[in-house]
Design an enzyme around this catalytic site. Structure first.
Site, PDB file in Angstrom:
ATOM      1  N   HIS A 242       0.141  -2.280   7.365  1.00 36.34           N
ATOM      2  CA  HIS A 242      -0.987  -2.857   8.009  1.00 36.34           C
ATOM      3  C   HIS A 242      -0.919  -4.400   7.903  1.00 36.34           C
ATOM      4  CE1 HIS A 242      -3.689  -3.834   4.324  1.00 36.34           C
ATOM      5  NE2 HIS A 242      -2.586  -2.846   3.749  1.00 36.34           N
TER       6      HIS A 242
ATOM      7  N   ARG B 272      -9.279  -0.201   3.111  1.00 32.27           N
ATOM      8  CA  ARG B 272      -9.567  -0.173   4.483  1.00 32.27           C
ATOM      9  C   ARG B 272      -8.755   0.346   5.399  1.00 32.27           C
ATOM     10  NH1 ARG B 272      -9.011  -6.721   3.749  1.00 32.27           N
ATOM     11  NH2 ARG B 272      -7.226  -5.665   2.858  1.00 32.27           N
TER      12      ARG B 272
ATOM     13  N   ASP C 123      -4.654   0.623   0.470  1.00 29.75           N
ATOM     14  CA  ASP C 123      -5.867  -0.252   0.645  1.00 29.75           C
ATOM     15  C   ASP C 123      -6.823   0.612   1.133  1.00 29.75           C
ATOM     16  OD1 ASP C 123      -7.605  -2.059   2.353  1.00 29.75           O
ATOM     17  OD2 ASP C 123      -5.944  -3.526   1.801  1.00 29.75           O
TER      18      ASP C 123
ATOM     19  N   CYS D 120      -1.803  -7.264   4.438  1.00 33.56           N
ATOM     20  CA  CYS D 120      -1.629  -6.240   3.300  1.00 33.56           C
ATOM     21  C   CYS D 120      -1.487  -7.122   2.055  1.00 33.56           C
ATOM     22  CB  CYS D 120      -0.337  -5.580   3.473  1.00 33.56           C
ATOM     23  SG  CYS D 120      -0.148  -4.404   2.013  1.00 33.56           S
TER      24      CYS D 120
ATOM     25  N   CYS E 163      -0.537   2.658   3.175  1.00 34.34           N
ATOM     26  CA  CYS E 163      -0.894   1.549   2.050  1.00 34.34           C
ATOM     27  C   CYS E 163      -2.332   2.331   1.206  1.00 34.34           C
ATOM     28  CB  CYS E 163      -1.180   0.340   2.372  1.00 34.34           C
ATOM     29  SG  CYS E 163      -1.351  -0.876   1.030  1.00 34.34           S
TER      30      CYS E 163
HETATM   31 CO    CO Z   1      -1.852  -3.052   1.953  1.00 30.85          CO
END
Ligand code: CO
Length: 200
Positions: free
Chosen positions: A99, A47, A45, A102, A43
């Site tokens: 994750h 993080r 993301d 999400c 992803c």
């Molecule tokens: Co995500």
């Protein structure tokens, strides 16, 4: 605004100096070639940074990231990454790592409008449709979203294994496995969903 960009150049200089002081040949040897054993599909993301969470250096993992780690059969971007990684770099492992928590998964399920991205999130809704019975049987919203995260990863592993890229690699005897993993933001730990495939 200016200082938030300047800090990146400052950080970069310090980082490059630090790496060079540990290994003076690091950048010169990497500049000639890369030889990663892994392709990471994760992803976007912020993080979930691939290299950091599995402790790998530049040159050790080839990466493709998009919202909610989706592998779409008509996405030339992702397929090109996959083909290059499998055919040219000869990676030994393709890892789909999603994750929990999400935002893409949540947005796909929240029945609100988010603009253009809703078209991308249709792929997540398709996963929900396939596993609706199992997901709807969960006791609460959190469990439903967690399960959808996992099923989404499993579906992307299936999408990868069915590409002509993987099928042909396996037919020609290439040693390559496709894995599905999920990362937990709250403790930094990766769980193997145990859906690894190693052949047609
Ligand atoms: Co995500």
């Amino acid at each position: 605004m200016k200082s938030s960009i300047k800090i990146l150049f400052d950080n970069n200089r310090k980082w490059a100096e630090g790496v060079t002081s540990e290994n003076p040949d690091f950048f010169s040897s990497l500049s000639h070639q890369q030889n990663p054993k892994y392709l990471w599909i994760g992803c976007s993301d912020s993080r979930v940074p691939a290299n950091q969470i599995v402790g790998l250096l530049p040159g050790e993992i080839f990466v493709h990231r998009n919202i909610a780690n989706v592998v779409v059969h008509t996405d030339l971007n992702c397929l090109s990454v996959l083909q290059f990684a499998v055919d040219i770099l000869k990676v030994e492992h393709v890892i789909v790592c999603g994750h929990y928590d999400c935002g893409g998964i949540k947005a796909a399920m929240d029945k609100k409008e988010h603009g253009l991205i809703d078209n991308w999130l249709r792929h997540i809704k398709d996963v929900y449709r396939i596993y609706k019975k199992e997901i709807d049987a969960c006791p609460n919203e959190r469990a439903r979203l967690d399960l959808l995260c996992e099923y989404n990863i499993i579906e992307q592993v299936n999408n990868i294994r069915h590409t002509t890229i993987l099928q042909n690699a396996w037919k020609s005897g290439q040693n390559i496995a496709v894995h599905g993993w999920v990362y937990r933001l709250s403790d930094g730990i990766i769980k193997d969903l145990k859906v690894t495939v190693e052949g047609c």
